[in-house]
Design a protein around this motif. Structure first.
Motif, PDB file in Angstrom:
ATOM      1  N   SER A 184      15.972 -42.414 108.804  1.00 11.20           N
ATOM      2  CA  SER A 184      15.100 -41.453 108.128  1.00 11.20           C
ATOM      3  C   SER A 184      14.792 -41.892 106.697  1.00 11.20           C
ATOM      4  O   SER A 184      13.638 -41.839 106.248  1.00 11.20           O
ATOM      5  N   ALA A 185      15.798 -42.335 105.984  1.00 10.68           N
ATOM      6  CA  ALA A 185      15.600 -42.809 104.606  1.00 10.68           C
ATOM      7  C   ALA A 185      14.695 -44.040 104.591  1.00 10.68           C
ATOM      8  O   ALA A 185      13.810 -44.163 103.739  1.00 10.68           O
ATOM      9  N   GLY A 186      14.908 -44.935 105.532  1.00  8.86           N
ATOM     10  CA  GLY A 186      14.063 -46.121 105.625  1.00  8.86           C
ATOM     11  C   GLY A 186      12.619 -45.764 105.933  1.00  8.86           C
ATOM     12  O   GLY A 186      11.687 -46.320 105.340  1.00  8.86           O
ATOM     13  N   ARG A 187      12.417 -44.823 106.853  1.00 12.45           N
ATOM     14  CA  ARG A 187      11.053 -44.400 107.191  1.00 12.45           C
ATOM     15  C   ARG A 187      10.346 -43.825 105.968  1.00 12.45           C
ATOM     16  O   ARG A 187       9.171 -44.105 105.728  1.00 12.45           O
ATOM     17  N   ARG A 188      11.055 -43.045 105.207  1.00  9.47           N
ATOM     18  CA  ARG A 188      10.476 -42.479 103.978  1.00  9.47           C
ATOM     19  C   ARG A 188      10.074 -43.602 103.024  1.00  9.47           C
ATOM     20  O   ARG A 188       8.979 -43.597 102.464  1.00  9.47           O
ATOM     21  N   ARG A 189      10.951 -44.565 102.834  1.00  6.59           N
ATOM     22  CA  ARG A 189      10.654 -45.700 101.949  1.00  6.59           C
ATOM     23  C   ARG A 189       9.450 -46.485 102.474  1.00  6.59           C
ATOM     24  O   ARG A 189       8.564 -46.868 101.705  1.00  6.59           O
TER      25      ARG A 189
ATOM     26  N   TYR B 277      18.433 -48.871 108.422  1.00  6.86           N
ATOM     27  CA  TYR B 277      17.553 -48.687 107.270  1.00  6.86           C
ATOM     28  C   TYR B 277      16.340 -49.622 107.368  1.00  6.86           C
ATOM     29  O   TYR B 277      15.203 -49.208 107.138  1.00  6.86           O
TER      30      TYR B 277
ATOM     31  N   HIS C  36       6.140 -44.646 101.807  1.00  4.91           N
ATOM     32  CA  HIS C  36       5.744 -44.752 100.402  1.00  4.91           C
ATOM     33  C   HIS C  36       5.263 -46.164 100.069  1.00  4.91           C
ATOM     34  O   HIS C  36       4.287 -46.336  99.334  1.00  4.91           O
TER      35      HIS C  36
ATOM     36  N   GLY D  61      13.978 -48.454 109.976  1.00 12.36           N
ATOM     37  CA  GLY D  61      13.279 -47.281 109.466  1.00 12.36           C
ATOM     38  C   GLY D  61      12.188 -47.630 108.473  1.00 12.36           C
ATOM     39  O   GLY D  61      11.096 -47.051 108.502  1.00 12.36           O
ATOM     40  N   ALA D  62      12.455 -48.586 107.586  1.00 10.97           N
ATOM     41  CA  ALA D  62      11.465 -48.966 106.578  1.00 10.97           C
ATOM     42  C   ALA D  62      10.220 -49.571 107.231  1.00 10.97           C
ATOM     43  O   ALA D  62       9.087 -49.229 106.869  1.00 10.97           O
TER      44      ALA D  62
ATOM     45  N   ALA E 111      20.505 -40.822 109.449  1.00 14.02           N
ATOM     46  CA  ALA E 111      20.160 -40.658 108.035  1.00 14.02           C
ATOM     47  C   ALA E 111      19.517 -41.919 107.461  1.00 14.02           C
ATOM     48  O   ALA E 111      18.528 -41.841 106.723  1.00 14.02           O
ATOM     49  N   LEU E 112      20.046 -43.090 107.800  1.00 20.66           N
ATOM     50  CA  LEU E 112      19.504 -44.337 107.260  1.00 20.66           C
ATOM     51  C   LEU E 112      18.117 -44.652 107.833  1.00 20.66           C
ATOM     52  O   LEU E 112      17.240 -45.135 107.106  1.00 20.66           O
TER      53      LEU E 112
END
Length: 153
Positions: free
Chosen positions: A37-42, A113, A45, A116-117, A34-35
């Protein structure tokens, strides 16, 4: 809704506490997924906000732009020390990561995270899909937290 007094940033201590609490409740593997994935999204963007998507920049220029955005003048997620290519692998050398903050030497904590970012930002910048992994850690004797990315076919 904005926060006119507190602004956009909160404590790294609080964020790390949330991570550890979620790991305790749902398990480390589920939260790592989950982290990341959240980091990749951030990261995706952020790359769009910085105008990196599809830009034809050198790795040094990308490192500089991401370093500014993630570093002390930006979100303070981590310091991007350098980005270099070794064959088919892009290596990102980071320090002072969110993940290693407050951890004892020898800890087996992986950056999730933060990995991922950076991953999302690189994917958006290059317009390619990558597989990413955390390969070296300051917690286990490394000079940097190193993230390695290989293109997926």
């Amino acid at each position: 809704m904005s926060r006119p007094i507190l602004g956009d940033f909160s404590s790294i201590v609080c964020f790390k506490s949330a991570i550890v609490g979620m790991e305790d409740a749902l398990g480390e593997k589920a939260i790592a997924i989950a982290l990341i994935s959240a980091g990749r999204r951030r990261g995706k963007h952020l790359a769009q906000e910085l105008g990196l998507a599809g830009a034809n920049l050198s790795l040094d220029d990308i490192a500089s732009k991401l370093g500014f955005a993630f570093g002390k003048d930006g979100t303070r997620l981590c310091i991007i020390n350098r980005i270099k290519a070794e064959g088919d692998v892009i290596k990102v050398y980071t320090s002072e990561t969110l993940c290693s903050t407050g951890e004892p030497q020898g800890s087996d904590r992986k950056c999730t995270y933060t990995l991922g970012a950076v991953w999302g930002a690189l994917q958006q910048t290059f317009g390619k899909r990558f597989q990413g992994k955390h390969t070296e850690s300051v917690l286990r004797g490394g000079e940097y937290d190193v993230f390695e990315f290989t293109e997926m076919n």
